[in-house]
Structures are given as structure tokens and as C-alpha cells.
Design a protein around this motif. Sequence first.
Motif, PDB file in Angstrom:
ATOM      1  N   MET A 295      16.283   3.328   3.611  1.00  0.00           N
ATOM      2  CA  MET A 295      16.749   1.993   3.223  1.00  0.00           C
ATOM      3  C   MET A 295      15.750   0.901   3.594  1.00  0.00           C
ATOM      4  O   MET A 295      15.768  -0.188   3.013  1.00  0.00           O
ATOM      5  N   ILE A 296      14.876   1.174   4.555  1.00  0.00           N
ATOM      6  CA  ILE A 296      13.873   0.177   4.970  1.00  0.00           C
ATOM      7  C   ILE A 296      12.751   0.070   3.939  1.00  0.00           C
ATOM      8  O   ILE A 296      12.146  -0.989   3.755  1.00  0.00           O
ATOM      9  N   VAL A 297      12.464   1.186   3.253  1.00  0.00           N
ATOM     10  CA  VAL A 297      11.298   1.267   2.367  1.00  0.00           C
ATOM     11  C   VAL A 297      11.472   0.334   1.164  1.00  0.00           C
ATOM     12  O   VAL A 297      12.514   0.340   0.496  1.00  0.00           O
ATOM     13  N   ASP A 298      10.435  -0.452   0.908  1.00  0.00           N
ATOM     14  CA  ASP A 298      10.428  -1.390  -0.225  1.00  0.00           C
ATOM     15  C   ASP A 298       9.368  -0.928  -1.221  1.00  0.00           C
ATOM     16  O   ASP A 298       8.161  -1.120  -1.013  1.00  0.00           O
ATOM     17  N   ILE A 299       9.826  -0.277  -2.303  1.00  0.00           N
ATOM     18  CA  ILE A 299       8.900   0.221  -3.323  1.00  0.00           C
ATOM     19  C   ILE A 299       8.181  -0.927  -4.027  1.00  0.00           C
ATOM     20  O   ILE A 299       7.082  -0.768  -4.573  1.00  0.00           O
ATOM     21  N   ASN A 300       8.758  -2.111  -4.004  1.00  0.00           N
ATOM     22  CA  ASN A 300       8.168  -3.263  -4.703  1.00  0.00           C
ATOM     23  C   ASN A 300       6.801  -3.651  -4.150  1.00  0.00           C
ATOM     24  O   ASN A 300       6.054  -4.376  -4.807  1.00  0.00           O
ATOM     25  N   VAL A 301       6.459  -3.186  -2.938  1.00  0.00           N
ATOM     26  CA  VAL A 301       5.144  -3.539  -2.382  1.00  0.00           C
ATOM     27  C   VAL A 301       4.020  -2.978  -3.245  1.00  0.00           C
ATOM     28  O   VAL A 301       2.891  -3.486  -3.223  1.00  0.00           O
ATOM     29  N   LEU A 302       4.335  -1.931  -4.014  1.00  0.00           N
ATOM     30  CA  LEU A 302       3.313  -1.344  -4.886  1.00  0.00           C
ATOM     31  C   LEU A 302       2.928  -2.289  -6.025  1.00  0.00           C
ATOM     32  O   LEU A 302       1.867  -2.138  -6.627  1.00  0.00           O
ATOM     33  N   PHE A 303       3.803  -3.237  -6.300  1.00  0.00           N
ATOM     34  CA  PHE A 303       3.572  -4.116  -7.454  1.00  0.00           C
ATOM     35  C   PHE A 303       3.221  -5.543  -7.032  1.00  0.00           C
ATOM     36  O   PHE A 303       3.340  -6.474  -7.827  1.00  0.00           O
ATOM     37  N   LYS A 304       2.817  -5.728  -5.781  1.00  0.00           N
ATOM     38  CA  LYS A 304       2.492  -7.065  -5.280  1.00  0.00           C
ATOM     39  C   LYS A 304       0.987  -7.289  -5.198  1.00  0.00           C
ATOM     40  O   LYS A 304       0.501  -7.988  -4.326  1.00  0.00           O
ATOM     41  N   GLY A 305       0.274  -6.682  -6.082  1.00  0.00           N
ATOM     42  CA  GLY A 305      -1.164  -6.908  -6.124  1.00  0.00           C
ATOM     43  C   GLY A 305      -1.931  -5.822  -5.391  1.00  0.00           C
ATOM     44  O   GLY A 305      -1.366  -5.011  -4.658  1.00  0.00           O
ATOM     45  N   PRO A 306      -3.255  -5.810  -5.586  1.00  0.00           N
ATOM     46  CA  PRO A 306      -4.088  -4.741  -5.012  1.00  0.00           C
ATOM     47  C   PRO A 306      -4.145  -4.773  -3.484  1.00  0.00           C
ATOM     48  O   PRO A 306      -4.337  -3.735  -2.859  1.00  0.00           O
ATOM     49  N   GLU A 307      -3.982  -5.952  -2.870  1.00  0.00           N
ATOM     50  CA  GLU A 307      -4.105  -6.039  -1.413  1.00  0.00           C
ATOM     51  C   GLU A 307      -3.068  -5.173  -0.712  1.00  0.00           C
ATOM     52  O   GLU A 307      -3.391  -4.423   0.211  1.00  0.00           O
ATOM     53  N   ALA A 308      -1.820  -5.265  -1.187  1.00  0.00           N
ATOM     54  CA  ALA A 308      -0.752  -4.470  -0.569  1.00  0.00           C
ATOM     55  C   ALA A 308      -1.024  -2.982  -0.737  1.00  0.00           C
ATOM     56  O   ALA A 308      -0.816  -2.188   0.195  1.00  0.00           O
ATOM     57  N   LEU A 309      -1.511  -2.583  -1.936  1.00  0.00           N
ATOM     58  CA  LEU A 309      -1.802  -1.164  -2.180  1.00  0.00           C
ATOM     59  C   LEU A 309      -2.950  -0.676  -1.311  1.00  0.00           C
ATOM     60  O   LEU A 309      -2.906   0.433  -0.767  1.00  0.00           O
ATOM     61  N   ILE A 310      -3.983  -1.512  -1.182  1.00  0.00           N
ATOM     62  CA  ILE A 310      -5.147  -1.127  -0.359  1.00  0.00           C
ATOM     63  C   ILE A 310      -4.737  -0.957   1.101  1.00  0.00           C
ATOM     64  O   ILE A 310      -5.089   0.029   1.757  1.00  0.00           O
ATOM     65  N   VAL A 311      -3.971  -1.937   1.617  1.00  0.00           N
ATOM     66  CA  VAL A 311      -3.531  -1.862   3.022  1.00  0.00           C
ATOM     67  C   VAL A 311      -2.634  -0.651   3.235  1.00  0.00           C
ATOM     68  O   VAL A 311      -2.815   0.119   4.190  1.00  0.00           O
ATOM     69  N   ALA A 312      -1.664  -0.463   2.314  1.00  0.00           N
ATOM     70  CA  ALA A 312      -0.732   0.658   2.455  1.00  0.00           C
ATOM     71  C   ALA A 312      -1.465   1.995   2.377  1.00  0.00           C
ATOM     72  O   ALA A 312      -1.222   2.903   3.187  1.00  0.00           O
ATOM     73  N   GLY A 313      -2.370   2.125   1.390  1.00  0.00           N
ATOM     74  CA  GLY A 313      -3.118   3.378   1.234  1.00  0.00           C
ATOM     75  C   GLY A 313      -4.009   3.663   2.435  1.00  0.00           C
ATOM     76  O   GLY A 313      -4.087   4.800   2.910  1.00  0.00           O
ATOM     77  N   THR A 314      -4.688   2.618   2.920  1.00  0.00           N
ATOM     78  CA  THR A 314      -5.592   2.801   4.065  1.00  0.00           C
ATOM     79  C   THR A 314      -4.819   3.188   5.319  1.00  0.00           C
ATOM     80  O   THR A 314      -5.207   4.122   6.040  1.00  0.00           O
ATOM     81  N   LEU A 315      -3.719   2.483   5.596  1.00  0.00           N
ATOM     82  CA  LEU A 315      -2.917   2.782   6.782  1.00  0.00           C
ATOM     83  C   LEU A 315      -2.364   4.210   6.728  1.00  0.00           C
ATOM     84  O   LEU A 315      -2.391   4.940   7.723  1.00  0.00           O
ATOM     85  N   THR A 316      -1.876   4.612   5.554  1.00  0.00           N
ATOM     86  CA  THR A 316      -1.307   5.958   5.407  1.00  0.00           C
ATOM     87  C   THR A 316      -2.375   7.023   5.603  1.00  0.00           C
ATOM     88  O   THR A 316      -2.158   8.026   6.304  1.00  0.00           O
TER      89      THR A 316
END
Length: 725
Positions: A295-316
Motif C-alpha cells: 500500500m505504500i508503493v506509488d507506481i505513479n513515480v514512474l511517470f513523474k519524469g526521468p529524474e524519479a526513474l533515474i533515482v529509483a533505478g540507481t537506488l534499487t
Amino acid sequence: MNKSFFEHIAHAFDTPLTNAVLIFSLILFIILLAPMLLRKIKIPGIIGLILSGVLIGPHGLNILAQSDAVKLFSTIGLLYIMFIAGLELDMNEFRKTRHKSIVFGIYTFLVPIMIGYPVCYYLLGFDVWASILVSSMFATHTLVAYPVVNSYGISKNQAVAITIGGTILTDTAVLIILAVIVGSSQGHLDQQFWMRLALSFAIFLGIMFGIVPRIAKWFFQKVESEKTSHYIFVLLIVFFAAFMAEIAGLEPIIGAFVAGLALNKFIPHSSALMNRIEFIGNAIFIPFFLISVGMIVDINVLFKGPEALIVAGTLTLVAVCGKWIAAWFTQHTFKYSTAQRQVIFGLSSAHAAATLAIVMVGYENEIIDEAVLNGTILLILVTCIIASIATENASKKVVLSGEQDVIVEEKDVIRDEHLLVPIANLNNMEMLLDFATMIKNKKSPHPVTILSVVPNNELAEANLKKARKNLDSTAKYASGSEIEVNMMATIDYNIAGGISRASREVLADSILLGWPSQTGIIEKMVGEKTESILNRTDINIFMCHFGKPFISDNRITLICPPMAEDEKGFSYWLNKVGQLAVELTLPIQGIANHRSMEAIKNYLKKNKINCTIKFVEWNDWDELANLTAYVKDNDLLIFISARVGEVSYHRAFNGIPKKLARQYTRNNRILIYPSRRPTSVFDNYDEVSAMSANGGYTRLQRVGKSLGSVLTMKNKKFSNVKREK
């Protein structure tokens, strides 16, 4: 009227749901259905619960909100996971592997930080404190996949043990770093801060390992019959420990884990209480936590621009690689197999509770921004899925390769063993059944047979009905431990004959008897019941006297006579003694000669029985009374005897039940007669006295001694009367 009724129904289903009963019903429906559906397509049930949380959560269909009730059950589930991890930790194995746990803890703490800090500082452009906080977040892990290894029966594997030990070390270290970072950001990082943290942590440990075990021991001894109270008491300790940890400046999960360690030795792994703890946790609380993580996970972060995807991908990527490298270092340091490395990686790669706690604290204190928060939430989803799949696959490999840390049995230790428990006294039934549960081979498909033998007389029919009614109460108690039992009531002219006949009918490997009672001269002449059973059977006999709860015992004292290792049943009884020591988390003091000591050591080592044993060398077997110097009142005494005529039989064993009962009145005690090679087939049909030549001669000697003592007493009285006259 109808319109308002339908509006009322429609309003009840407004999202997010607010009706507590409906919310709980929906959660139970998901807990029931999600694992069943995803198991069909070979996806672990844990992932199904997490994905269900994503779907129904505020960032999905918004069916459920993060209400106080959901947060409460989620917190309980997380604490439950950590508590069960501490409770099921094999303390004997943990003591042996504590150095390995420390090494793994260092690897899984330092490697992610050493990789994460340069990436955060130089690649993502975070400042110093944000880089330290995020990289320390990589070092944490939550045992989300622990139910998987538990379900595969490899929770006592050394790889699992060191991962659990490393969890507490690395999470404690990271949470202390978090306290330091927050203190620094608020300008509170002074000498008083360090003193307060050290003092509160020391007081917390002192209470948990100094006071709580004493209270638990007293409670389990005094409130023995109130089984429901035991479970409530355990929950009280868990949540009180979590609260104290929070007061001490630590995370509640540390308190729950420490509570599990503190109560570990008081809750046998095969007990009814352990069954209740695991059942309620696995059925309700832990699935609730897994759904709340989704329930905490927000899938919408994938669609908030490349910065969110880059940060999420790098952290993971950094989080997964850091944990894999730490597992790889651990594998090569301790020469583990590939499957064990995958188990370590699977268990330690999930980021959930501690990670979320760190990132939320950092966000609230404005150390990190929303992009890092969203990236971390996505990291939680991905790592939980990876951890579940990796642990599932690795657990299968461990089981298939035979690397699970279980007792390896020899040919003469029968895997499909059958235990027979004759019940004469209902007061002793519960502890005798608990003992049977603890020593029974978990792989055996056979139930424990509970037997009641009724004398064949004019009241036989009425007594048989009464016996069957008593057996029903025994079955009700056994159901609490989820031990399968087979009830058997029979009529026989001779109690011993009925027991021996039943043991042949069910092909029993062992008979568990209550301690023999005092006998009169008539019983001595026709043959005592216990001696008759010994002569009629060739299988293992355990005579048990349990006068107080097992919780009262501080160690097992094992008295093993010379040449016991040459008996047919040696490996069987030693297997059971080792299993009992592991279940009760008790050390063993062995009293034996040098040859027997070496045989016991070699067997325990060869079969990977993780019990602590120390020996006292003893050679004066003519004077058994001198052994009292080595037996304390809180010892569980196990004496290995032998039938007359067997290689390890000694004349001092004559009348050994009475000698032990007289000398060790305060002790729980078990007298073991190992199995022997089959005797003559005609012995099986001796249903009257079961007297072999040796047994008859021995019994006649006893009768002679009894008559002699009676005549001597009468002569003394006659002489005294004569003197008075």
C-alpha cells in the motif's frame, strides 16, 4: 424507504472504505485468495500479498487508506516477523556461529555503504548527510522472506542462522547512525547525546536478558494449566520490549527480536504454545504487514519524469548489488554452497521496515527530498519481489541438495518411527505427550498411539467406555500441538501383556511409560508390570517421571554406562536425547567412561546435532550412589540402563527405577532401556508372567530378600518383647 436503503448500502462501499468490519473482511479475503492464485503460476505467496497491497492501496484503486487500524496491524505484523525470527533461532547453533554472524553483519553493513556513498555523493549529487543516510539505508534489510525458509523447514540451516544474527547487528548499527544524523541535523550531537544513548541501550539489554527471563520462568511454572494465558503473556513481552526499545532510542523491531531471544529457551519449538504463536502470526499479522508494504508503493513515480526513474533505478541497483556482493563475500569466507549464498542474499536483500523508517525520518527532517522518497518506495517493491523469488528458489535447492541442517539418521534410526504412549494416570498425560511431541521424528508419517489397557474383569465394559472418554480429552490436548494421535483402548487380563501386544500390532519403535509405582509382594512374585514389559518386548523403553515443568530444568545430565555404545538402540536414544536438548535449549552433562564419551561425541558430530555437551569421566559403576554429587535438583536426569543379559547390563542396575526414585526425588528423570536384538519367537506368546530364566532367577532373589527382611523385622520385634518381659 427503498431509495434510502440502497443509498445506505452504496455509501458503505464508498472508497476508501471506512467500515472497520468491511475493511477486515477485505483483508482476510486477500490473505486467503492472493497466495492461492499466484501459487498456480509459480509466484511466491508473499509477492501476491505485496502486489495486492499495491492494487488496493491509496496509490492504486484507493480501496483502502493508510488508516490507524491498518497501521496498527502492520506494525504488529512487522514485530511478529522479528519476534518469530528471534524465537526460532537455534541458540546452540547461534552460539557456534556468532563469529560468523558478526562477520556477515560487517559485510552486509559496510559493502552497501561503501558502494552507496560514492554513488549518492558523486553520481546523484546529494550532500554529505543525505549521502550517508541513503547509503546506510542500503545496509538495512527486513526478513520479509523469512516465512519462505520456515515453510521449507530450513530455518535452522547455518546460512539462515548467520543472516538472522547479522540482521540484528546491521539494523542496530544503521538505526544508531540514523539517530546520530538526526541529532546532527538538529544540533543535538553532543556528549550528553552519546551518554544518553549508551545508558538507555544498556538498561534495555539489562531488563530484557536479566529481568524478563526470570519473570517468564516464574510465570510458566506457576501458571502451568492456563494455556491461553501463556500466549497473552508472550504477546505482552513482545510489545513491551518494542516499546522499551523505542524509549531507548532504537527501533521497535530491535525490541521484538530481542524479546524472541529472551524467550527462546522457554518455548520449545515443537510445543503447543509455539504452534499457536506461528499459526496466528502466519495467518493474520504477517500477511497484514506484507499488504501494508504494498500500500505504500506509488507506481505513479514512474511517470513523474526521468529524474524519479533515474533515482529509483540507481537506488534499487545499488541496494541489490550491495547485498549480493556481501553474500558472495560471506560464501567464500565460510566455504558455503551456491544455494546457501542465494539463501543469504534472498533473506538480506528485502528492504522494507527499517528502510522505510530511515527514509521517512530523513524526509521529515528535510535531509532528503521527495524524489528520493518515491525512489525508495519503488526500491521496497522491487527488492521484496527479488528477495521472495530468490529465497524460494534457493530454499528448494537447499532441500534438494540435502544441505538442510537436520539430524542425519542412520539405518537403525527408523525414519517412519512409531511411538506408543500407554496412559495410566491422566495427571501425567500432558507432559508425557509433550515429551513425545519433542522427540518424535518430524518426518514420520505415523501418529503417536495413545493406549489405554483395561483389565478383563466384570467391570471391563464400563471401564472401557470410561477409558475411551479419557482418551477423547487426551486427543483434545494433542490437537493444540497439531500432533497427530491415534487413540487405542483394549481389554487384557494382564496390563503388561496388553501393552506389549499393542506395541506389536502398531509396529512401535518405542514405548513411553510413566514412572513405575511401588509394588507389593504379590506383584513381585508374579512379575512387576514394567519388568514384564521389558521382558516381553525388544524395542526402546522410556520410563518417565515429570514432576515439574520442563521450564524448571537448567541442564540435562546423561548417565551412560560402559558399552552402551554397543547396544542396538544406541543411535536411537542418543538421537532422541540430542533432539530433546535442542528443543529445550539445554546443555548436556555426560557422565561416562572414555570409550563411551568418544562414541557419543563422534555420533553427535557426524549427525550435526547442535547441542552443547560436556563430559565427566566416570569408571566406578559399582557405586552409583556416588553420582549424586554431579546431579543438581534442577537437572533433567537421563539414565541409560539395559535389559538383563545385554552387553551393557551391570548388576548395579538391579532395581534401578527404585534407586533413582529414592535418590533423585526432586528431579525430572527418564530411564531408557535401549532396543535389543529380537529374542526367541516363543517369548511373544508368554502372556502370563513373561519370565525368562534370568528374569525368573532375579525375581526369586528379590522375593527372597523381601521375605528375609520381613522375617528379620519380626525376629527383632519378638526379641524386644522378650527382653521387656
